[in-house]
Motif scaffolding. Structure first.
Motif, PDB file in Angstrom:
ATOM      1  N   GLU A 579       0.837  -1.200   0.000  1.00  0.00           N
ATOM      2  CA  GLU A 579       0.000   0.000   0.000  1.00  0.00           C
ATOM      3  C   GLU A 579       0.875   1.254   0.000  1.00  0.00           C
ATOM      4  N   VAL A 580       0.497   2.210  -0.848  1.00  0.00           N
ATOM      5  CA  VAL A 580       1.252   3.462  -0.960  1.00  0.00           C
ATOM      6  C   VAL A 580       0.283   4.637  -0.923  1.00  0.00           C
ATOM      7  N   GLY A 581       0.833   5.807  -0.628  1.00  0.00           N
ATOM      8  CA  GLY A 581       0.034   7.010  -0.635  1.00  0.00           C
ATOM      9  C   GLY A 581      -0.210   7.503  -2.057  1.00  0.00           C
ATOM     10  N   PHE A 582      -1.205   8.347  -2.203  1.00  0.00           N
ATOM     11  CA  PHE A 582      -1.521   8.921  -3.509  1.00  0.00           C
ATOM     12  C   PHE A 582      -2.158  10.281  -3.284  1.00  0.00           C
ATOM     13  N   THR A 583      -2.254  11.069  -4.360  1.00  0.00           N
ATOM     14  CA  THR A 583      -2.959  12.348  -4.284  1.00  0.00           C
ATOM     15  C   THR A 583      -4.096  12.335  -5.297  1.00  0.00           C
ATOM     16  N   PHE A 584      -5.146  13.082  -4.998  1.00  0.00           N
ATOM     17  CA  PHE A 584      -6.281  13.216  -5.911  1.00  0.00           C
ATOM     18  C   PHE A 584      -6.604  14.699  -6.044  1.00  0.00           C
ATOM     19  N   ARG A 585      -6.504  15.201  -7.276  1.00  0.00           N
ATOM     20  CA  ARG A 585      -6.751  16.629  -7.536  1.00  0.00           C
ATOM     21  C   ARG A 585      -8.169  16.789  -8.071  1.00  0.00           C
TER      22      ARG A 585
END
Length: 608
Positions: A579-585
């Motif tokens: 599991e990894v972090g992510f960004t959502f714009r």
């Protein structure tokens, strides 16, 4: 009634008819029409093979370095090692090398030591033997700076710099001025001093200094009966030196020396067959780049050769040719791309027009190689073309102009942008270039044609419809909309197929757009994988997209920032099962995930 003047380059050959002088076809899809036409001609003539039927040389998928503009004929072993080292240290290692003009054993009676250099006299040089010169071979113990021989040098740089392929340059007749007629190392090929004669059609276009000088100084032309022996001897020797292939230049010379030899068509056929047979015998991987081989004689006798230069040289010192280069290759690729992978030539990464050239190579579906001087690199540009392992994200097809560019002049009409389309495995790519205001087509220059006034910026339209054969990547789950990612702005737009948006670019500016089909997954999630958004051809990093249970799986390669369009904010993301972090714009629905270094191949799973 129509009349044809057919010149074959040999006044002794005269005929009253030509039964297959013209081929005419028609259709409403320009790229289908060209493909269909060339396949018909392939079947009818039996003299050439279309691109799809050829073995693709491995160099096409790896970043390369050519020594030409770095050193010109002063290329030397230490300089080569310096250049390979600086590219590796910067994080974009070259995996193939072209040792260009300057490694061979030549002589030149027109360049006297100590006397002023005469421009063009370099084309009077002749080959003395098939072996390397003293820069690459130690002739005595005092010459400690030279390698033992070419084989030891090639083996050393392959081992030290991870090179997969080393090619060397030679001319079709050995060297620019052919073979030295009376040299011990060349006399068995029976060379005869011949003075080329250029055709009236050639002379009506832009003059070429190399051809003019070969016409002046003469060429030691190889006896056609000995050409197979020459190529086999030369290529056999190179293969024994651990060399993997060749760049064969000056292929247009044959049409100028065809008198008394049956004409240029028969002579080209004979030489081309001998050349390709030697490549197949002595090298693996169909390892040849053809240069100055754009004549129809050469193209229509290309049975195996899979890479051919599609333009004049890259001229780093001439600011007026940078835009011409991009436009010329794109238009020439409409024809040449059906028979070969068009070669866009090298370029400097540290140059006013570097990004312009880099963007073109990214959408060209071609080999990518630079000719930087050692230590003179722009790694910000190179790292958008080259992955850390030295591979490149090559698109599937030859890059060609979009339909709305086919009958415009993107160099001189003062209003048109140059748009070049291509496809990757899962998406499309579109390069947009402003080629106006920097140079004029050479032939028009001779006619004193004045370029129309060019505004500081040129505007045009970008649409998903610009990318041909989009159905190859859209599939059954396609909504009909596409996510379009702009490299310049870093933003995503959502457009229906026929919709378009405006773009404005200044002279020598470009932008590269990844156009990804938005598909419906898990019944209500609309998603499109863009790819590595830090790369010019972002979508080239995506190998596959699949739905697995409640997750969307994307396989790809390379490191940097992976981007995708998602209609809703994901719940979680896995990278190689972790599991990894992510960004959502939210403003444009861009999801981004960092691919850390060391992940040459990756598997992302996104859950919603």
């Amino acid at each position: 009634m129509g009349f044809f003047c057919i010149l074959i380059g040999d006044p002794a050959i005269v005929t009253s008819e030509s039964l297959k002088a013209v081929f005419v076809n028609y259709g409403n899809h320009p790229f289908d029409l060209m493909k269909e036409s060339m396949k018909i001609l392939e079947e009818q003539t039996g003299t050439f093979t279309v691109r799809e039927g050829k073995q693709m040389p491995g160099i096409l998928d790896w970043f390369g370095w050519c020594t030409w503009d770095a050193f010109y004929t002063k290329v030397n072993p230490q300089g080569i090692k310096d250049g390979l080292r600086s590219l590796s240290q910067g994080g974009t290692p070259a995996r193939f090398l072209i040792i260009d003009d300057g490694w061979q054993d030549t002589s030149n009676e027109f360049q006297k030591e100590g006397e002023p250099f005469i421009e063009g006299s370099q084309f009077g040089g002749r080959l003395e033997s098939i072996e390397e010169n003293n820069k690459f071979r130690r002739s005595n113990e005092a010459q400690s700076d030279a390698p033992i021989d070419l084989k030891h040098f090639v083996s050393e740089i392959k081992s030290n710099f991870g090179l997969k392929y080393v090619y060397v340059w030679h001319a079709l007749l050995g060297y620019w001025g052919g073979l030295a007629p009376n040299a011990e190392g060349t006399e068995k090929y029976n060379p005869k001093l011949t003075y080329p004669v250029q055709s009236p059609g050639n002379l009506a276009n832009m003059r070429d200094i190399s051809m003019d000088c070969m016409e002046k100084y003469g060429v030691g032309a190889i006896d056609p009966a000995r050409i197979s022996q020459f190529y086999n001897d030369l290529h056999g020797y190179l293969a024994a030196q651990n060399v993997d292939g060749v760049k064969v230049d000056v292929q247009n010379i044959l049409e100028t020396i065809a008198t008394g030899l049956g004409g240029r068509v028969l002579l080209t056929r004979h030489f081309q067959q001998a050349l390709e047979e030697s490549i197949a015998t002595n090298f693996h991987d169909n390892s040849i780049i053809c240069c100055m081989g754009q004549s129809t004689d050469s193209i229509y006798h290309s049975k195996q050769s899979a890479i051919t230069r599609a333009s004049d040289d890259y001229y780093p010192k001439n600011p007026t040719t940078q835009t011409l280069h991009i436009a010329a290759v794109a238009f020439n690729s409409i024809f040449l791309g059906e028979v070969v992978v068009p070669d866009w030539d090298m370029f400097y990464s540290l140059h006013d027009a570097a990004e312009f050239h880099a963007g073109a190579r990214a959408v060209g579906g071609c080999g990518v190689y630079v000719s930087d001087k050692p230590g003179h690199h722009d790694f910000n540009i190179l790292k958008k073309l080259v992955l850390p392992d030295g591979s490149v994200l090559r698109a599937k097809y030859p890059g060609r102009p979009t339909r709305d560019c086919l009958f415009s002049d993107p160099v001189m009409d003062g209003k048109s942008l140059m748009k070049i389309w291509n496809l990757n495995k899962c998406n499309g790519v579109l390069g947009v270039f402003n080629c106006q205001g920097a140079g004029s087509w050479p032939c028009l220059e001779l006619e004193n044609t004045i370029q129309k006034d060019v505004s500081e910026e040129i505007s045009g339209k970008v649409s998903p419809a610009d990318v041909e054969y989009f159905e190859e990547v859209s599939g059954k789950l396609w909504t009909g909309d596409s996510a379009i990612y702009s490299l310049n702005t870093g933003s995503i737009s959502r457009l229906q197929k026929e919709e378009a948006f405006d773009i404005s670019l200044k002279t020598l500016q470009c932008d590269v757009f990844t156009i990804a089909p938005i598909k419906v997954y898990n019944q209500n999630i609309e998603f499109a994988a863009i790819g590595l958004i830090n790369m010019y051809n972002s979508g080239g990093a995506v190998e596959s997209i699949e739905q697995s249970g409640g997750r969307i799986g994307i396989k790809g390669r390379g490191e940097g920032t992976f981007g995708a369009y998602s209609s809703v904010n994901p719940k979680s993301c896995l990278l190689n099962s972790k599991e990894v972090g992510f960004t959502f714009r939210e403003e444009d629905n861009l999801v981004t995930i960092t691919i850390p270094s060391g992940n040459s191949d990756w598997d992302i799973e996104i859950s919603h």
